[in-house]
Design a protein around this motif. Structure first.
Motif, short mmCIF file in Angstrom:
data_model
loop_
_atom_site.label_atom_id
_atom_site.label_comp_id
_atom_site.label_asym_id
_atom_site.label_seq_id
_atom_site.Cartn_x
_atom_site.Cartn_y
_atom_site.Cartn_z
N TYR A 140 0.81 -1.23 0.00
CA TYR A 140 0.00 0.00 0.00
C TYR A 140 0.84 1.27 0.00
O TYR A 140 0.28 2.36 0.09
N CYS A 141 2.15 1.15 -0.02
CA CYS A 141 2.97 2.36 0.21
C CYS A 141 4.25 2.26 -0.59
O CYS A 141 4.78 1.16 -0.78
N VAL A 142 4.78 3.40 -1.03
CA VAL A 142 6.01 3.39 -1.83
C VAL A 142 7.26 3.14 -0.99
O VAL A 142 8.37 3.18 -1.51
N SER A 192 3.63 13.79 -5.64
CA SER A 192 2.77 12.78 -5.04
C SER A 192 3.49 11.45 -5.07
O SER A 192 4.42 11.25 -5.86
N CYS A 193 3.05 10.51 -4.21
CA CYS A 193 3.67 9.18 -4.28
C CYS A 193 3.28 8.47 -5.56
O CYS A 193 4.00 7.59 -6.02
N VAL A 194 2.11 8.81 -6.13
CA VAL A 194 1.78 8.35 -7.47
C VAL A 194 2.26 9.48 -8.38
O VAL A 194 1.50 10.32 -8.83
N THR A 232 -12.32 8.80 8.66
CA THR A 232 -11.05 8.18 8.25
C THR A 232 -10.86 8.55 6.79
O THR A 232 -11.84 8.68 6.05
N CYS A 233 -9.61 8.72 6.35
CA CYS A 233 -9.40 9.14 4.96
C CYS A 233 -9.91 8.09 3.97
O CYS A 233 -9.95 6.89 4.27
N ALA A 234 -10.30 8.57 2.79
CA ALA A 234 -10.95 7.71 1.78
C ALA A 234 -10.03 6.58 1.33
O ALA A 234 -10.49 5.48 1.00
N PHE A 287 -9.66 14.32 6.22
CA PHE A 287 -9.21 13.61 7.43
C PHE A 287 -7.76 13.11 7.34
O PHE A 287 -7.34 12.33 8.17
N CYS A 288 -7.02 13.52 6.33
CA CYS A 288 -5.60 13.16 6.27
C CYS A 288 -4.83 14.24 7.00
O CYS A 288 -4.52 15.30 6.44
N GLN A 289 -4.51 13.99 8.26
CA GLN A 289 -3.83 15.02 9.04
C GLN A 289 -2.42 15.35 8.54
O GLN A 289 -2.07 16.52 8.45
N PRO A 290 -1.60 14.35 8.21
CA PRO A 290 -0.22 14.71 7.82
C PRO A 290 -0.17 15.72 6.66
O PRO A 290 0.54 16.72 6.73
N TYR A 291 -0.93 15.45 5.60
CA TYR A 291 -0.87 16.36 4.44
C TYR A 291 -1.66 17.65 4.69
O TYR A 291 -1.27 18.72 4.23
N ALA A 292 -2.76 17.56 5.42
CA ALA A 292 -3.54 18.77 5.72
C ALA A 292 -2.71 19.72 6.59
O ALA A 292 -2.71 20.94 6.39
N ASN A 336 3.73 1.02 8.97
CA ASN A 336 3.37 2.00 10.00
C ASN A 336 3.73 3.40 9.53
O ASN A 336 4.82 3.89 9.79
N THR A 337 2.80 4.00 8.83
CA THR A 337 3.03 5.39 8.38
C THR A 337 2.13 6.31 9.19
O THR A 337 2.42 6.57 10.34
N CYS A 338 1.01 6.75 8.60
CA CYS A 338 0.12 7.62 9.39
C CYS A 338 -0.65 6.79 10.41
O CYS A 338 -0.76 5.57 10.29
N ASP A 339 -1.22 7.45 11.41
CA ASP A 339 -1.97 6.73 12.45
C ASP A 339 -3.14 5.95 11.84
O ASP A 339 -3.43 4.83 12.25
N GLY A 340 -3.81 6.58 10.87
CA GLY A 340 -4.97 5.92 10.26
C GLY A 340 -4.59 4.60 9.64
O GLY A 340 -5.25 3.57 9.86
N LYS A 341 -3.50 4.60 8.87
CA LYS A 341 -3.12 3.35 8.21
C LYS A 341 -2.68 2.31 9.24
O LYS A 341 -3.09 1.17 9.19
N LYS A 342 -1.84 2.73 10.18
CA LYS A 342 -1.32 1.68 11.07
C LYS A 342 -2.42 1.07 11.93
O LYS A 342 -2.38 -0.13 12.20
N ASP A 392 10.05 12.18 0.88
CA ASP A 392 9.58 13.26 1.75
C ASP A 392 8.08 13.15 2.04
O ASP A 392 7.30 14.05 1.77
N CYS A 393 7.71 12.01 2.63
CA CYS A 393 6.31 11.79 3.01
C CYS A 393 5.99 12.63 4.24
O CYS A 393 6.83 12.82 5.13
N ALA A 394 4.75 13.10 4.31
CA ALA A 394 4.33 13.97 5.41
C ALA A 394 4.25 13.27 6.75
O ALA A 394 4.04 13.91 7.78
S1 BJ8 Z 1 5.10 7.36 1.48
S2 BJ8 Z 1 2.18 9.42 1.23
S3 BJ8 Z 1 2.21 6.06 0.03
S4 BJ8 Z 1 2.32 6.78 3.55
S5 BJ8 Z 1 -3.94 10.02 2.60
S6 BJ8 Z 1 -3.44 6.98 4.24
S7 BJ8 Z 1 -1.17 9.72 4.82
S8 BJ8 Z 1 -4.48 9.77 6.09
S9 BJ8 Z 1 -0.91 7.62 1.80
FE1 BJ8 Z 1 1.33 7.43 1.68
FE2 BJ8 Z 1 3.48 5.91 1.86
FE3 BJ8 Z 1 3.54 8.42 2.71
FE4 BJ8 Z 1 3.42 7.90 0.15
FE5 BJ8 Z 1 -2.71 8.41 5.79
FE6 BJ8 Z 1 -3.14 10.70 4.55
FE7 BJ8 Z 1 -4.78 8.72 4.16
FE8 BJ8 Z 1 -2.26 8.60 3.23
#
Ligand code: BJ8
Length: 423
Positions: A75-77, A309-311, A113-115, A375-380, A142-148, A342-344
């Motif tokens: 799910y993540c780069v 963007s990561c995409v 929760t983010c989409a 609801f994406c706190q890191p980027y908001a 384990n990136t943002c709280d929502g994902k983890k 440089d992810c947020a």
């Molecule tokens: S390296 S950007 S792919 S974590 S949009 S789920 S941050 S609440 S996607 Fe990401 Fe890896 Fe970072 Fe890239 Fe959380 Fe925000 Fe939702 Fe997000």
């Protein structure tokens, strides 16, 4: 065309729900993509891949599995494809770009929760993603709280979830954590595949992924030309297909597209009228089939020339140094390459604003649209100081917060049109 229903049944998909998803997807692709004028011929490859996204590509994965290879979904780069490839595994992105089974999802996750996160769970609950269902290993991070926290839920629904821990600070300790996690991942992939990763195998994996990223860098650079040979929507499709196509075939297709774009530039064949405002989109990743904001922008008299963007740029920027002749040196090079993302979720994340300004300058952007999922706190959180900083350098900025629903389309269009008018 082949009927893929038996394969989908074997994977345990809910055929009725899956048919509904495919028909919405096909309709949207036609309306948004095929309706564009003067597209490069090289986009034919990507149109084909999109039309067979749940068909031929899945058949390839299933065939590869029958021949003994393993499939890893992520799910993540931050998940290093180089290591997966070094063990002869196939890595695919699990896209999460559309709402599905939202009522079910809200039994597991809070509404706010983010989409992207909701979508990842929705695809699992509704059994509509053949990539997810055919993955031998699913990697969460384990990136943002929502994902983890959402992976804790996903773990109760899938018995093949592997969670990668990631640092939040780019300190020596953070670097050591990432290295330890990459080593643990390498061992997990070796155990999964039964293949030992040696120097030659890792070098080969690095070369394949470097070539893929080089091709994307070439495509990105061609969009910096004042004669714009490709739309932002078409470039976005290439960035999205990046995550699940065969990497070598994909690289060839992107390079062939770039050859054509070079000819287009030489012949001054462009997709937009002179003076069309050029937009840089910056922020949250846009997973397939999330085309909403780009479609709004490109039907509002502007064109997208870059994605921070990561995409997009954040996911593709930087190659891995493959000069070391030992495993430890190559693993260090991978850690260096990935730690530069440089992810947020990092604090502080000071490099990002410089990257945006540099990208805006190179791509000759007239304005920046910051895209944040609700609801994406890191980027908001980053969007507010970024807006100040960008505007101080004379770059007009618009902040958009939205989700995957179509409800705010009218409002979005009004705001984007007003912004484009100013440029
Ligand atoms: S390296 S950007 S792919 S974590 S949009 S789920 S941050 S609440 S996607 Fe990401 Fe890896 Fe970072 Fe890239 Fe959380 Fe925000 Fe939702 Fe997000």
């Amino acid at each position: 065309t082949t009927d893929h229903t038996p394969m989908w049944k074997n994977l345990g998909l809910d055929i009725e729900a899956h048919d509904a998803l495919l028909s919405v997807l096909g309709q949207a692709y036609g309306d948004i993509y095929l309706a564009q004028e003067n597209r490069p011929e090289g986009m034919g490859y990507f149109d084909f891949v999109m039309s067979e996204v749940h068909g031929q590509r899945i058949q390839e994965l299933v065939d590869a599995q029958a021949a003994g290879r393993k499939v890893i979904g992520c799910y993540c780069v931050f998940v290093p494809e180089e290591i997966s490839l070094a063990a002869e595994a196939i890595q695919v992105g699990l896209c999460s770009g559309a709402d599905f089974a939202m009522d079910e999802v809200e039994k597991y996750l809070p509404r706010n929760t983010c989409a992207l996160i909701k979508s990842s769970l929705g695809f699992k609950l509704a059994k509509v993603c053949p990539y997810l269902e055919c993955s031998d290993l699913v990697v969460g991070e384990n990136t943002c709280d929502g994902k983890k926290k959402a992976y804790e839920n996903l773990g109760t629904l899938a018995d093949n979830l592997y969670v990668m821990d990631l640092p939040q600070v780019k300190s020596d300790e953070g670097r050591a954590l990432l290295k330890a996690e990459f080593i643990r991942y390498k061992e997990a992939v070796e155990a999964l595949t039964g293949n030992t990763i040696d120097v030659a195998a890792l070098k080969k994996g690095i070369a394949i992924v470097n070539n893929k990223r080089k091709a994307m860098a070439r495509l990105a650079a061609l969009r910096h030309n004042p004669v714009l040979p490709i739309s932002g929507l078409d470039a976005l499709i290439a960035n999205q297909v990046f995550f699940y196509d065969d990497p070598v075939r994909f690289t060839d297709a992107v390079n062939a597209l770039c050859d054509e774009l070079e000819t287009r530039i030489a012949e001054k064949t462009t997709v937009v009228a002179d003076g069309t405002p050029r937009i840089l989109v910056s922020g949250c990743p846009m997973a397939v089939p999330n085309w909403k904001l780009p479609a709004v922008i490109e039907t509002s008299g502007a064109v997208i020339v870059a994605e921070e963007s990561c995409v997009g740029e954040r996911g593709c920027r930087n190659l891995t140094d493959d000069s070391a002749d030992d495993l430890d040196g190559l693993m260090d090079a991978l850690v260096d390459r990935y730690l530069a993302i440089d992810c947020a979720i990092f604090t502080p994340n000071t490099e990002r604003s410089g990257h945006i300004k540099e990208l805006a300058e190179k791509s000759k952007a007239d304005g920046v649209i910051q895209y944040t999922l609700n609801f994406c706190q890191p980027y908001a959180m980053e969007a507010i100081p970024l807006e100040k900083e960008l505007e101080e350098t004379g770059l007009p900025t618009l902040r958009i917060e939205t989700d995957y629903s179509q409800e705010d389309m009218g409002q979005l269009k009004t705001r984007v049109e007003a912004f484009v008018e100013l440029l």
